[in-house]
Design a protein around this motif. Structure first.
Motif, PDB file in Angstrom:
ATOM      1  N   ASN A  33       0.831  -1.209   0.000  1.00  0.00           N
ATOM      2  CA  ASN A  33       0.000   0.000   0.000  1.00  0.00           C
ATOM      3  C   ASN A  33       0.860   1.251   0.000  1.00  0.00           C
ATOM      4  N   ASN A  34       0.508   2.193  -0.876  1.00  0.00           N
ATOM      5  CA  ASN A  34       1.152   3.503  -0.909  1.00  0.00           C
ATOM      6  C   ASN A  34       0.114   4.488  -1.428  1.00  0.00           C
ATOM      7  N   CYS A  35      -0.584   5.131  -0.518  1.00  0.00           N
ATOM      8  CA  CYS A  35      -1.708   6.006  -0.883  1.00  0.00           C
ATOM      9  C   CYS A  35      -1.215   7.211  -1.675  1.00  0.00           C
ATOM     10  N   LEU A  90       4.755   7.830 -11.082  1.00  0.00           N
ATOM     11  CA  LEU A  90       5.836   6.868 -11.256  1.00  0.00           C
ATOM     12  C   LEU A  90       6.616   7.141 -12.538  1.00  0.00           C
ATOM     13  N   LEU A  91       5.909   7.414 -13.611  1.00  0.00           N
ATOM     14  CA  LEU A  91       6.579   7.690 -14.884  1.00  0.00           C
ATOM     15  C   LEU A  91       7.413   8.959 -14.790  1.00  0.00           C
ATOM     16  N   ARG A  92       6.886   9.981 -14.134  1.00  0.00           N
ATOM     17  CA  ARG A  92       7.653  11.224 -13.966  1.00  0.00           C
ATOM     18  C   ARG A  92       8.899  10.997 -13.125  1.00  0.00           C
ATOM     19  N   ALA A  93       8.809  10.056 -12.176  1.00  0.00           N
ATOM     20  CA  ALA A  93       9.950   9.762 -11.309  1.00  0.00           C
ATOM     21  C   ALA A  93      10.973   8.852 -11.978  1.00  0.00           C
ATOM     22  N   GLY A  94      10.685   8.391 -13.196  1.00  0.00           N
ATOM     23  CA  GLY A  94      11.652   7.593 -13.939  1.00  0.00           C
ATOM     24  C   GLY A  94      11.472   6.092 -13.823  1.00  0.00           C
ATOM     25  N   TYR A  95      10.352   5.628 -13.280  1.00  0.00           N
ATOM     26  CA  TYR A  95      10.119   4.183 -13.174  1.00  0.00           C
ATOM     27  C   TYR A  95       9.702   3.616 -14.533  1.00  0.00           C
ATOM     28  N   ASP A 120      14.750   0.174  -6.865  1.00  0.00           N
ATOM     29  CA  ASP A 120      15.257  -0.003  -8.228  1.00  0.00           C
ATOM     30  C   ASP A 120      14.174   0.426  -9.214  1.00  0.00           C
ATOM     31  N   LYS A 121      14.421   1.498  -9.951  1.00  0.00           N
ATOM     32  CA  LYS A 121      13.408   2.050 -10.850  1.00  0.00           C
ATOM     33  C   LYS A 121      13.157   1.189 -12.077  1.00  0.00           C
ATOM     34  N   LYS A 122      13.938   0.116 -12.245  1.00  0.00           N
ATOM     35  CA  LYS A 122      13.689  -0.809 -13.355  1.00  0.00           C
ATOM     36  C   LYS A 122      12.786  -1.980 -12.935  1.00  0.00           C
ATOM     37  N   THR A 123      12.373  -1.975 -11.672  1.00  0.00           N
ATOM     38  CA  THR A 123      11.467  -3.014 -11.193  1.00  0.00           C
ATOM     39  C   THR A 123      10.074  -2.795 -11.791  1.00  0.00           C
ATOM     40  N   PRO A 124       9.462  -3.831 -12.358  1.00  0.00           N
ATOM     41  CA  PRO A 124       8.098  -3.662 -12.866  1.00  0.00           C
ATOM     42  C   PRO A 124       7.130  -3.314 -11.730  1.00  0.00           C
ATOM     43  N   VAL A 125       6.335  -2.285 -11.942  1.00  0.00           N
ATOM     44  CA  VAL A 125       5.349  -1.854 -10.941  1.00  0.00           C
ATOM     45  C   VAL A 125       3.984  -1.771 -11.612  1.00  0.00           C
ATOM     46  N   CYS A 126       2.984  -2.372 -10.978  1.00  0.00           N
ATOM     47  CA  CYS A 126       1.602  -2.252 -11.452  1.00  0.00           C
ATOM     48  C   CYS A 126       0.779  -1.587 -10.355  1.00  0.00           C
ATOM     49  N   VAL A 127       0.133  -0.490 -10.694  1.00  0.00           N
ATOM     50  CA  VAL A 127      -0.682   0.240  -9.723  1.00  0.00           C
ATOM     51  C   VAL A 127      -2.158  -0.066  -9.955  1.00  0.00           C
ATOM     52  N   ARG A 151       7.794   7.149   0.294  1.00  0.00           N
ATOM     53  CA  ARG A 151       7.527   5.723   0.476  1.00  0.00           C
ATOM     54  C   ARG A 151       7.847   4.942  -0.791  1.00  0.00           C
ATOM     55  N   LEU A 152       7.619   5.572  -1.950  1.00  0.00           N
ATOM     56  CA  LEU A 152       7.892   4.914  -3.225  1.00  0.00           C
ATOM     57  C   LEU A 152       9.361   4.513  -3.319  1.00  0.00           C
ATOM     58  N   ALA A 153      10.237   5.416  -2.936  1.00  0.00           N
ATOM     59  CA  ALA A 153      11.674   5.124  -2.998  1.00  0.00           C
ATOM     60  C   ALA A 153      12.051   3.985  -2.064  1.00  0.00           C
ATOM     61  N   ALA A 154      11.361   3.884  -0.918  1.00  0.00           N
ATOM     62  CA  ALA A 154      11.656   2.801   0.023  1.00  0.00           C
ATOM     63  C   ALA A 154      11.059   1.479  -0.438  1.00  0.00           C
ATOM     64  N   LEU A 155       9.870   1.527  -1.028  1.00  0.00           N
ATOM     65  CA  LEU A 155       9.200   0.304  -1.468  1.00  0.00           C
ATOM     66  C   LEU A 155       9.819  -0.271  -2.737  1.00  0.00           C
ATOM     67  N   VAL A 156      10.233   0.627  -3.641  1.00  0.00           N
ATOM     68  CA  VAL A 156      10.779   0.193  -4.935  1.00  0.00           C
ATOM     69  C   VAL A 156      12.062   0.986  -5.202  1.00  0.00           C
TER      70      VAL A 156
END
Length: 303
Positions: A42-44, A84-89, A60-67, A53-58
């Protein structure tokens, strides 16, 4: 480049084939606790700490993330994917239909299963909390504007079967303030002007009264929007005239009935004629707008 939209079946395959992929629930934490996709974090997205929290949870920005969010009609997943896209994920996926579609597909979920119910308005007479409640005003002329507040000194609401039946609020016009001129020598000059018979004549009429005569629920009003149509009588400067406005009402986390409204009144209906272009042939720099904007916050004490 937008996030890739994937179906529940495709997400189910993704999480099995790529165990490092992160499924991120971007709804409120208590919604995640009640029902969530199995294995999701969870990351509201509505909270300012989302990026931290995003940086702590993921990390590595190359990790696949599905929201995912609540449903296709709710915007939280789209907002989170953009962040996420703006942050470079990359890659970033968005679950088509969100949690509603996942549940409809019969895929695994976890949680308490409890569904939150909105708290109803308590029945009876509710007393206004004068410390928390206030009316703010804003007036204009061609070049300037001034704003301030008028204290609410007493009041009540009558509620039956979750519906507001009536109510009345007393305002101390004699204690009007001008907040934009606080600390300015001109403040007292303007306040004296407003208290005089040019405007509210508070020597004779120190109080105003707002009496609710009808409150009708606006059908299908979304949370946070105006959900009540109100008819009321406003007594000001010894004149009583009807007004109509919408407001947003509900229960806060302390189980208090809270209502907010913003509307304008034509002061000349209550005999406040100073500076009105409709009543004076020539005003030059003394012209004042007939409309006064009011913002009202009413907080009732707990039942």
């Amino acid at each position: 480049m937008p996030a890739t939209l994937i179906s529940p079946a495709e997400l189910d395959t993704l999480r099995l084939q790529q165990p490092s992929a992160v499924i991120m629930d971007v709804r409120l934490p208590d919604d995640h606790e009640r029902c969530a996709i199995a294995g999701s974090v969870n990351n509201c997205v509505l909270e300012v700490a989302f990026h931290d929290r995003l940086a702590a949870l993921v990390p590595d920005k190359k990790t696949p993330v599905c929201v995912y969010g609540s449903a296709a009609s709710s915007h939280e997943a789209t907002m989170a994917a953009e962040k996420l896209l703006r942050a470079g994920y990359d890659p970033v996926y968005r679950l088509d239909g969100c949690l509603a579609a996942w549940c409809e597909a019969g895929l695994p979920t976890v949680g308490s299963g409890e569904t939150p119910q909105p708290a109803p308005l308590p029945t009876g007479r509710l007393t206004v909390d004068v410390e928390e409640s206030r009316m703010e005003w804003l007036g204009r002329n061609l070049m300037n504007k001034h704003w301030g507040s008028i204290p609410i000194t007493s009041g009540y609401l009558d509620v039956k079967d979750g519906q507001i039946q009536g109510g009345e609020f007393v305002l101390s016009v004699a204690d009007i303030t001008c907040d934009d001129l606080a600390g300015n020598p001109y403040h007292d000059v303007l306040i004296a002007h407003l208290r005089s018979d040019d405007f509210f004549d508070t020597a004779l009429y120190p109080e105003a009264r707002l009496k609710l005569t009808d409150a009708t629920v606006i059908p299908e009003a979304p949370p946070g929007s105006q959900n009540l149509q109100v008819e009321a009588d406003l007594t000001l400067r010894g004149v009583t005239a009807p007004i109509s406005f919408t407001l947003s009402a509900g229960m806060d986390e302390k189980q208090r009935c809270v209502a907010q409204a913003a509307f304008s009144i034509d002061r000349t209906r209550w005999g406040v004629l100073y500076g009105s272009g409709r009543f004076f042939a020539r005003l030059a720099g003394h012209l004042v707008n007939d409309l006064i904007e009011l913002q009202v916050r009413i907080v009732m004490e707990p039942a």
